[in-house]
Design a protein around this motif. Structure first.
Motif, PDB file in Angstrom:
ATOM      1  N   GLY A  25       3.150   5.388  -7.598  1.00 20.83           N
ATOM      2  CA  GLY A  25       2.211   5.916  -6.765  1.00 20.83           C
ATOM      3  C   GLY A  25       0.999   6.669  -6.788  1.00 20.83           C
ATOM      4  N   THR A  26       0.655   7.117  -8.144  1.00 23.77           N
ATOM      5  CA  THR A  26      -1.185   7.387  -7.902  1.00 23.77           C
ATOM      6  C   THR A  26      -1.873   6.707  -9.152  1.00 23.77           C
ATOM      7  OG1 THR A  26       0.123   8.350 -10.306  1.00 23.77           O
ATOM      8  CG2 THR A  26      -0.027  10.031  -8.517  1.00 23.77           C
ATOM      9  N   PRO A  27      -1.973   5.876  -8.221  1.00 21.77           N
ATOM     10  CA  PRO A  27      -2.964   5.015  -8.766  1.00 21.77           C
ATOM     11  C   PRO A  27      -3.965   5.469  -9.750  1.00 21.77           C
ATOM     12  CG  PRO A  27      -2.969   4.604  -6.219  1.00 21.77           C
ATOM     13  CD  PRO A  27      -2.342   6.001  -7.087  1.00 21.77           C
ATOM     14  N   ALA A  41      -2.826  10.141   1.839  1.00 19.31           N
ATOM     15  CA  ALA A  41      -2.142  10.724   0.544  1.00 19.31           C
ATOM     16  C   ALA A  41      -4.186  10.100  -0.120  1.00 19.31           C
ATOM     17  CB  ALA A  41      -1.278   9.559   0.141  1.00 19.31           C
ATOM     18  N   LEU A  42      -3.299  11.021  -0.750  1.00 18.90           N
ATOM     19  CA  LEU A  42      -4.509  11.415  -2.350  1.00 18.90           C
ATOM     20  C   LEU A  42      -6.227  11.046  -1.475  1.00 18.90           C
ATOM     21  CD1 LEU A  42      -2.530   8.549  -4.847  1.00 18.90           C
ATOM     22  CD2 LEU A  42      -3.563  11.837  -4.974  1.00 18.90           C
ATOM     23  N   GLY A  43      -6.390  11.449  -0.414  1.00 16.63           N
ATOM     24  CA  GLY A  43      -7.817  12.164   0.557  1.00 16.63           C
ATOM     25  C   GLY A  43      -7.883  10.354   1.249  1.00 16.63           C
ATOM     26  N   VAL A  44      -6.817   9.979   1.698  1.00 15.89           N
ATOM     27  CA  VAL A  44      -7.143   8.205   1.969  1.00 15.89           C
ATOM     28  C   VAL A  44      -6.199   7.871   2.777  1.00 15.89           C
ATOM     29  CG1 VAL A  44      -7.131   5.772   1.544  1.00 15.89           C
ATOM     30  CG2 VAL A  44      -7.903   7.093  -0.371  1.00 15.89           C
ATOM     31  N   ASP A  45      -6.754   7.495   4.260  1.00 17.73           N
ATOM     32  CA  ASP A  45      -6.114   8.004   5.749  1.00 17.73           C
ATOM     33  C   ASP A  45      -4.692   6.091   5.377  1.00 17.73           C
ATOM     34  OD1 ASP A  45      -5.738  10.168   6.602  1.00 17.73           O
ATOM     35  OD2 ASP A  45      -7.921   9.613   8.121  1.00 17.73           O
ATOM     36  N   THR A  46      -3.922   6.221   5.907  1.00 21.18           N
ATOM     37  CA  THR A  46      -3.388   4.430   5.469  1.00 21.18           C
ATOM     38  C   THR A  46      -2.882   4.099   6.737  1.00 21.18           C
ATOM     39  OG1 THR A  46      -1.363   5.399   4.602  1.00 21.18           O
ATOM     40  CG2 THR A  46      -3.108   4.866   3.170  1.00 21.18           C
ATOM     41  N   MET A  47      -2.572   2.948   7.064  1.00 18.78           N
ATOM     42  CA  MET A  47      -1.577   2.366   7.973  1.00 18.78           C
ATOM     43  C   MET A  47      -0.786   1.067   7.163  1.00 18.78           C
ATOM     44  SD  MET A  47       0.490   2.956  10.672  1.00 18.78           S
ATOM     45  CE  MET A  47       1.940   1.727  10.872  1.00 18.78           C
ATOM     46  N   SER A  48       0.225   1.008   7.946  1.00 15.82           N
ATOM     47  CA  SER A  48       1.363   0.060   6.721  1.00 15.82           C
ATOM     48  C   SER A  48       2.274  -0.648   7.332  1.00 15.82           C
ATOM     49  CB  SER A  48       1.112  -0.190   5.336  1.00 15.82           C
ATOM     50  OG  SER A  48       2.043  -1.004   4.336  1.00 15.82           O
ATOM     51  N   ILE A  49       2.401  -1.669   7.893  1.00 12.05           N
ATOM     52  CA  ILE A  49       4.322  -2.089   8.244  1.00 12.05           C
ATOM     53  C   ILE A  49       4.712  -1.387   7.563  1.00 12.05           C
ATOM     54  CG2 ILE A  49       4.001  -4.637   6.795  1.00 12.05           C
ATOM     55  CD1 ILE A  49       5.208  -3.512  10.986  1.00 12.05           C
ATOM     56  N   GLY A  50       4.907  -1.248   6.015  1.00 15.38           N
ATOM     57  CA  GLY A  50       6.161  -0.632   5.322  1.00 15.38           C
ATOM     58  C   GLY A  50       6.266   0.741   5.882  1.00 15.38           C
ATOM     59  N   TYR A  51       5.481   1.222   6.578  1.00 13.31           N
ATOM     60  CA  TYR A  51       5.973   2.501   7.148  1.00 13.31           C
ATOM     61  C   TYR A  51       6.839   2.210   8.675  1.00 13.31           C
ATOM     62  CZ  TYR A  51       2.073   3.892   5.036  1.00 13.31           C
ATOM     63  OH  TYR A  51       0.875   4.236   4.478  1.00 13.31           O
ATOM     64  N   VAL A  62       1.123  -1.305  -0.006  1.00 18.80           N
ATOM     65  CA  VAL A  62       0.139  -0.121   0.035  1.00 18.80           C
ATOM     66  C   VAL A  62       0.705   1.154  -0.063  1.00 18.80           C
ATOM     67  CG1 VAL A  62      -1.678   1.028   1.211  1.00 18.80           C
ATOM     68  CG2 VAL A  62      -2.006  -1.340   1.282  1.00 18.80           C
ATOM     69  N   PRO A  63       2.176   0.917   0.374  1.00 24.46           N
ATOM     70  CA  PRO A  63       3.119   2.626   1.106  1.00 24.46           C
ATOM     71  C   PRO A  63       2.475   2.606  -0.676  1.00 24.46           C
ATOM     72  CG  PRO A  63       3.364   1.277   2.781  1.00 24.46           C
ATOM     73  CD  PRO A  63       2.489   0.411   1.454  1.00 24.46           C
ATOM     74  N   LEU A  64       4.054   1.858  -1.184  1.00 22.63           N
ATOM     75  CA  LEU A  64       4.505   2.347  -2.600  1.00 22.63           C
ATOM     76  C   LEU A  64       3.628   2.931  -3.663  1.00 22.63           C
ATOM     77  CD1 LEU A  64       6.965   1.192  -4.915  1.00 22.63           C
ATOM     78  CD2 LEU A  64       5.163  -0.295  -5.975  1.00 22.63           C
ATOM     79  N   MET A  65       2.237   1.789  -3.272  1.00 25.88           N
ATOM     80  CA  MET A  65       1.392   2.439  -4.522  1.00 25.88           C
ATOM     81  C   MET A  65       0.129   3.580  -4.088  1.00 25.88           C
ATOM     82  SD  MET A  65      -0.732  -1.884  -5.074  1.00 25.88           S
ATOM     83  CE  MET A  65      -0.494  -2.883  -5.456  1.00 25.88           C
ATOM     84  N   LEU A  66       0.530   4.138  -2.753  1.00 26.24           N
ATOM     85  CA  LEU A  66       0.461   5.244  -2.540  1.00 26.24           C
ATOM     86  C   LEU A  66       0.863   6.819  -2.598  1.00 26.24           C
ATOM     87  CD1 LEU A  66      -3.084   4.544  -0.402  1.00 26.24           C
ATOM     88  CD2 LEU A  66      -2.960   6.244  -3.058  1.00 26.24           C
ATOM     89  N   GLY A  67       2.484   6.137  -2.920  1.00 26.64           N
ATOM     90  CA  GLY A  67       3.398   6.885  -2.557  1.00 26.64           C
ATOM     91  C   GLY A  67       3.892   7.716  -1.455  1.00 26.64           C
TER      92      GLY A  67
END
Ligand SMILES: Nc1ncnc2c1ncn2[C@@H]1O[C@H](COP(=O)(O)OP(=O)(O)OP(=O)(O)O)[C@@H](O)[C@H]1O
Ligand SMILES: [Mg+2]
Length: 292
Positions: free
Chosen positions: A250-252, A99-109, A76-81
């Motif tokens: 990073g910009t779907p 990013a792009l108006g969407v809240d995210t959480m990922s182990i990637g961070y 998800v981090p990569l795909m949302l930049g």
């Protein structure tokens, strides 16, 4: 593009009210509906579908979050930049990355890029519940959970610990042929998570040079499977290089080409999902939903 199409895209949806979750689990106080995105097999496009669906829901006026539950291979981090570390509060709550108006959480961070993720099951499953409970999610209409492939520990933890309104199963025409998607349907059924519908990904290839549409992996598999297992087919997405390129950048595609036909397909999928959600029984009224 005609004015009619602009009107269709601009139209917003009434946010879906909270729907029932698994017996014995309490709904999240700030998230109206949690929806898991799964598949029987890897690489069918769960993450790509999740981020584009999230952007399409956002475009329809919903407040949307994405929880990347693929602790072994977060994308998800990569795909949302997104990169860098999320901030946390004094009481150890994590602030979601937006990013792009969407809240995210990922182990990637939280891990170094390219570092091996050799986690034992319990640690991985704990990460899912922690990210769900310890992230300071804003009020959300929908939180999408991007699951790892298959039917393992994470899926079981989801079923036991995370209050979800339902699941979406992503398939490809090959997956239908090998019946891997059936495994995902059977698993959600077994753990009492209603399958809201199927998404057929990479269904048809449209030649970018001549516009010829070719069903490389066979035609109508998603529809046939939906009919056979009595679940709705919520949408069908083409195999298109731009979908991969935009996700990698990073910009779907829903954000990069908002008026294109593929974005329209994701918006149609988002609408179908919300409509289907509305057919599910409402959540029992809790104090926090009174008056809203
Ligand atoms: N409709 C599509 N057209 C073209 N490429 C696509 C499409 N959907 C996904 N892809 C590409 O296919 C690859 C796999 O997609 P993705 O990472 O979303 O799958 P996944 O199911 O999440 O995989 P995993 O099981 O590893 O989590 C990616 O390179 C992605 O860009
Ligand atoms: Mg994935």
């Amino acid at each position: 593009m005609t004015d009619d199409r602009v009107a269709v895209v601009a139209q917003t949806l009434t946010p879906p009210s909270s729907r029932a979750v698994q017996a014995g689990l309490k709904a999240h106080p700030r998230i109206a509906n949690v929806i898991a995105v799964g598949s029987g097999k890897g690489g069918v496009g769960k993450s790509t579908t999740t981020v584009n669906l999230a952007l399409a829901l956002h475009r329809l006026g919903l407040r949307v979050g994405v929880l990347d539950a693929d602790v072994y291979g977060p994308s998800v981090p990569l795909m949302l930049g997104l990169s860098g570390r999320p901030e946390s509060t004094e009481d150890k709550k994590i602030i979601p990355m937006r990013a792009l108006g969407v809240d995210t959480m990922s182990i990637g961070y939280l891990i170094e890029e390219d570092s091996p993720m050799i986690w034992r099951g319990p640690m991985a499953t704990q990460a899912l519940t922690q990210f769900f409970n310890d992230t300071l999610w804003d009020d959300l209409d929908v939180l999408l959970i991007d699951l790892p492939p298959g039917t393992g520990d994470i899926q079981l933890t989801l079923a036991q610990k995370i209050p979800v309104a339902g699941a979406v199963v992503v398939t490809t025409p090959q997956e239908v042929a090998t019946l891997d998607a059936r495994k995902a349907l059977a698993m959600f059924e077994k753990v009492n998570i209603p399958v809201l519908g199927l998404v057929e990904n990479m269904a048809v290839h449209v030649c970018s040079a001549c516009g010829h549409a070719e069903h490389i992996f066979g035609q109508g598999g998603g529809q046939a499977m939906a009919a056979r297992y009595n679940v709705p087919l919520l949408g069908s997405l083409p195999l298109d290089a731009a979908i991969r390129e935009q996700a990698d950048a990073g910009t779907p595609i829903v954000s990069a080409q908002p008026d294109g036909v593929i974005s329209q397909a994701y918006v149609a999928l988002a609408r179908a999902l919300v409509e289907r959600l509305a057919t599910r029984p409402r959540a029992q009224i809790a104090l926090n939903t009174l008056g809203s």
